[in-house]
Design a protein around this motif. Structure first.
Motif, PDB file in Angstrom:
ATOM      1  N   LYS A  29       2.357 -23.940  13.506  1.00 17.27           N
ATOM      2  CA  LYS A  29       1.831 -24.279  12.186  1.00 17.27           C
ATOM      3  C   LYS A  29       2.201 -25.730  11.899  1.00 17.27           C
ATOM      4  CE  LYS A  29       2.098 -19.623  10.284  1.00 17.27           C
ATOM      5  NZ  LYS A  29       2.481 -18.891  11.475  1.00 17.27           N
ATOM      6  N   PRO A  30       1.330 -26.557  11.411  1.00 16.45           N
ATOM      7  CA  PRO A  30      -0.045 -26.353  10.991  1.00 16.45           C
ATOM      8  C   PRO A  30      -1.004 -26.290  12.191  1.00 16.45           C
ATOM      9  CG  PRO A  30       0.552 -28.640  10.699  1.00 16.45           C
ATOM     10  CD  PRO A  30       1.779 -27.929  11.183  1.00 16.45           C
ATOM     11  N   LEU A 153      -3.405 -31.340   5.761  1.00 17.07           N
ATOM     12  CA  LEU A 153      -3.254 -29.962   6.240  1.00 17.07           C
ATOM     13  C   LEU A 153      -1.791 -29.558   6.186  1.00 17.07           C
ATOM     14  CD1 LEU A 153      -4.682 -27.497   7.665  1.00 17.07           C
ATOM     15  CD2 LEU A 153      -3.995 -28.553   9.811  1.00 17.07           C
ATOM     16  N   ALA A 154      -0.909 -30.443   6.611  1.00 12.32           N
ATOM     17  CA  ALA A 154       0.530 -30.159   6.585  1.00 12.32           C
ATOM     18  C   ALA A 154       1.038 -30.066   5.145  1.00 12.32           C
ATOM     19  CB  ALA A 154       1.291 -31.244   7.334  1.00 12.32           C
ATOM     20  N   SER A 156      -0.655 -29.088   2.517  1.00 14.01           N
ATOM     21  CA  SER A 156      -1.130 -27.842   1.900  1.00 14.01           C
ATOM     22  C   SER A 156      -0.338 -26.625   2.375  1.00 14.01           C
ATOM     23  CB  SER A 156      -2.620 -27.639   2.202  1.00 14.01           C
ATOM     24  OG  SER A 156      -2.803 -27.374   3.577  1.00 14.01           O
ATOM     25  N   MET A 157       0.376 -26.821   3.473  1.00 13.34           N
ATOM     26  CA  MET A 157       1.171 -25.721   4.039  1.00 13.34           C
ATOM     27  C   MET A 157       2.453 -25.461   3.242  1.00 13.34           C
ATOM     28  SD  MET A 157       1.838 -25.502   8.069  1.00 13.34           S
ATOM     29  CE  MET A 157       3.592 -25.721   7.957  1.00 13.34           C
TER      30      MET A 157
END
Length: 158
Positions: A29-30, A153-154, A156-157
């Motif tokens: 993840k991500p 993206l990271a 939003s994690m």
């Protein structure tokens, strides 16, 4: 009959995708989605052409420790997982955006090697020599787009 062949191919493709997702490590993840994954692999392909790429854990770690900036792309289906567990931590400390892709084979393919690769570091400019201004600009814009997308993206994690 022509329609049934494509249906069989589609189901086989879906089955292959499921297997890829099952083989993923729990720390992957991500994870890049299909679209981001495709764009990232395309960037890696271009970076490999222009020698703006570091392949393998050893090379990537050495580059990060030396202070080189870039985008780190890690394969999610590595076993044993211990091989790459320190790479995301190094990336976070050096403020380098990183993302996981589903398979090491795809990563190696994009990086222009036959051997499956754990991770690659895409550098914004080559370590040795210079590129033509036009190529440099094209690579830089693509690099910046993907870098910001991975960062968002990271973010939003967490």
């Amino acid at each position: 009959m022509g329609g049934s062949d494509s249906e069989v191919e589609k189901s086989a493709h879906k089955e292959k995708e499921k297997k890829k997702l099952l083989a993923l490590a729990p720390i992957a993840k991500p994870l890049a989605g299909k679209k981001l994954s495709k764009r990232t692999l395309k960037l890696i392909r271009k970076a490999a052409e222009h020698k703006c790429l570091k392949r393998g854990v050893k090379e990537v770690v050495k580059s990060i420790r030396r202070g080189n900036k870039g985008v780190c792309v890690i394969a999610g289906n590595i076993t044993p997982i211990d091989v790459i567990t320190h790479v995301p931590i190094l990336c976070e400390e050096a403020e380098i955006p990183y993302v996981y892709v589903t398979s090491k084979e795809e990563l190696a393919n994009a990086g222009a090697t036959k051997r499956p690769t754990c991770c690659v570091l895409v550098l914004p400019k080559p370590t040795k020599g210079e590129l033509e201004e036009e190529i440099k600009q094209k690579l830089k814009t693509e690099y910046d787009e993907i870098s910001t997308e991975i960062t968002s993206l990271a973010a939003s994690m967490f």
